[in-house]
Design an enzyme around this catalytic site. Structure first.
Site, PDB file in Angstrom:
ATOM      1  CE  LYS A 159       0.975   6.680   9.063  1.00  0.00           C
ATOM      2  NZ  LYS A 159      -0.092   6.304   8.170  1.00  0.00           N
ATOM      3  CE1 TYR A 186      -3.832   2.306   0.523  1.00  0.00           C
ATOM      4  CE2 TYR A 186      -2.539   3.264   2.299  1.00  0.00           C
ATOM      5  CZ  TYR A 186      -3.625   3.316   1.443  1.00  0.00           C
ATOM      6  OH  TYR A 186      -4.493   4.369   1.506  1.00  0.00           O
ATOM      7  CG  ASP A 188       5.742   3.819   0.908  1.00  0.00           C
ATOM      8  OD1 ASP A 188       5.992   4.443   1.967  1.00  0.00           O
ATOM      9  OD2 ASP A 188       4.602   3.748   0.423  1.00  0.00           O
TER      10      ASP A 188
HETATM   11  N1  HOZ Z   1      -4.747   2.626   5.614  1.00  0.00           N
HETATM   12  C1  HOZ Z   1      -4.207   3.316   6.738  1.00  0.00           C
HETATM   13  C2  HOZ Z   1      -3.416   2.359   7.578  1.00  0.00           C
HETATM   14  N2  HOZ Z   1      -2.531   1.522   6.871  1.00  0.00           N
HETATM   15  C3  HOZ Z   1      -5.348   3.942   7.494  1.00  0.00           C
HETATM   16  C4  HOZ Z   1      -4.956   4.919   8.474  1.00  0.00           C
HETATM   17  C5  HOZ Z   1      -6.134   5.560   9.234  1.00  0.00           C
HETATM   18  O1  HOZ Z   1      -7.287   5.210   9.072  1.00  0.00           O
HETATM   19  O2  HOZ Z   1      -5.830   6.435  10.018  1.00  0.00           O
END
Ligand code: HOZ
Length: 426
Positions: free
Chosen positions: A265, A142, A237
């Site tokens: 983050k 992802y 990444d």
């Molecule tokens: N897809 C994100 C985690 N891998 C989601 C993060 C979120 O909902 O804060």
């Protein structure tokens, strides 16, 4: 209905699915989400006054634990001077210098506001610098929700059953080729089928959005070699692995050089920050030095920079944290394996440093196919039982468990006790 459930009912009327990011809707675990009021150290508290040991850690960045005084104070101090200037500041120079010092093979940094934005911009840079259009990504990895990366994506895209999103124009996705994680032949094949056309291979050096899957020995060095042979850039990444696996991230941990590295983050101490980094030659292709355009008012936001600078400085000054985090990760992995055996539930526990994932399958999980073989219904029941036992895990199988420096022996032992009870109840 408890307070979280009541809030969720209200939320569903004004927010799609009641949330601002899909996985938080808890659909994959079949219940209403907890609405959080505050978080401290290893704990988060919900609207109903319940307290949980937290292994989401805001999806990774709270590596020092929630509400760490050093970061909180840096933010409080920065806020006194104003919230946003849309102009250069000393802090963004300080943090960029620090990142260049700590992360191998990078000479320049461009700050953005999220991991999605960092990846989107790094890919544009890779395409601009190579003059090539095609990209190779891995199924189940992802890289945020930019159009060309929402192809066979992991994380909540996978948990929600939409690994390839509606609304992505065919044109935006047609140049994204998909290979298999831990399968170098699948990459070689794509590179050979598209000679001189692949701008970059982008990978999560540890796949952490299909649960956690470690790179097989030789996989990352093999990618480096293939990229060199075919003139493609290698992008790590590191939104998850950056400053978590090691101070220098996955490049330092595995000893493999990437051409571009993306962060999220964690470099903002939990504030909305991302960055893409690489050599001077590459980064000077970005506007205003070069022809690759990318901009943003909130990029290098002074409050976010203060939080990030405080977190990265703290990590630099306390490098022993990484040994400690790895020991905690190992203790949890060992304890979870023992609990699963005692409860007679087949679980594969993948762990690297402070990242873990339990898969409800009797086989090892070394590929995306193995990960998909996990019993997601069982994960949902395990999640619910753990929550009941005071432990908040990621509300979907295809996410990671994050350990922070604030998780002490008391929290780890309580987690293992809750896990044994949860596993026995399945
Ligand atoms: N897809 C994100 C985690 N891998 C989601 C993060 C979120 O909902 O804060």
């Amino acid at each position: 209905m408890d307070i979280s459930e009541q809030l969720f009912e209200r939320a569903k009327k004004v927010l799609p699915g009641g949330v601002n990011s899909p996985v938080r809707a808890y659909r994959a675990v079949g219940m209403a989400p907890r609405f959080i009021t505050r978080a401290d150290g290893a704990y988060i508290c919900d609207e109903d006054g319940k307290k949980y040991i937290d292994y989401v850690c805001s999806w990774g960045p709270m590596i020092l634990g929630h509400n760490h005084p050093v970061i909180r104070e840096a933010v409080e101090k920065a806020v006194q001077d104003g919230l946003s200037f849309g102009a250069p500041t000393r802090r963004e120079v300080d943090i960029a210098e620090l990142m260049v010092e700590l992360v191998p093979n990078i000479e320049m940094v461009r700050m953005v506001n999220s991991g999605t934005e960092a990846v989107m911009s790094a890919l544009r840079l890779a395409r601009g610098a190579t003059g090539r259009d095609k990209l190779i990504k891995f199924e189940g990895c992802y890289h945020g929700h930019s159009d060309c990366m929402l192809v066979n994506a992991g994380s909540s895209a996978l948990a929600g059953g939409h690994p390839s999103s509606a609304g992505v124009p065919v044109g935006a996705a047609k140049d994204t080729l998909t290979a298999q994680f831990n399968d170098l032949d699948s990459v070689k094949e794509l590179l050979e089928q598209n000679p001189g056309q692949v701008a970059a291979v982008i990978v999560e050096p540890v796949a952490a959005n299909m649960g956690v899957v470690n790179p097989a020995p030789g996989f990352l060095p093999g990618l480096r070699q293939l990229c060199d042979q075919h003139g493609a850039l290698l992008i790590f990444d590191e939104v998850i692995t950056g400053f978590r696996l090691a101070l220098g991230g996955a490049q330092a941990y595995f000893g493999v050089k990437a051409d571009l590295v993306t962060f999220g983050k964690i470099i903002g101490g939990g504030m909305p920050v991302g960055a893409y980094c690489g050599s001077r030659a590459l980064l000077e292709q970005v506007a205003p030095c070069g022809p690759v355009y990318q901009a943003g008012t909130l990029s290098g936001n002074p409050v976010a920079m203060a939080a990030g600078l405080a977190q990265l400085t703290y990590l630099k000054e306390h490098p022993e944290i990484y040994t400690d985090l790895a020991a905690k990760g190992e203790k949890l992995a060992r304890g979870l394996r023992a609990a699963a055996e005692e409860a007679g539930v087949p679980v594969a526990i993948n762990q690297i440093g402070s990242l873990l994932a339990p898969f409800f399958t009797p086989t090892e999980v070394t590929t995306f196919t193995d990960a998909k073989g996990s019993d997601v219904g069982r994960y949902a029941r395990y999640f619910q039982a753990m929550l009941e036992g005071g432990v908040a895990l990621a509300p979907a199988q295809f996410e990671a468990m994050f350990v922070s420096e604030a998780h002490g022996d008391a929290e780890l032992d309580a987690t293992l006790a809750a896990a044994l009870a949860a596993l026995r109840s399945l």
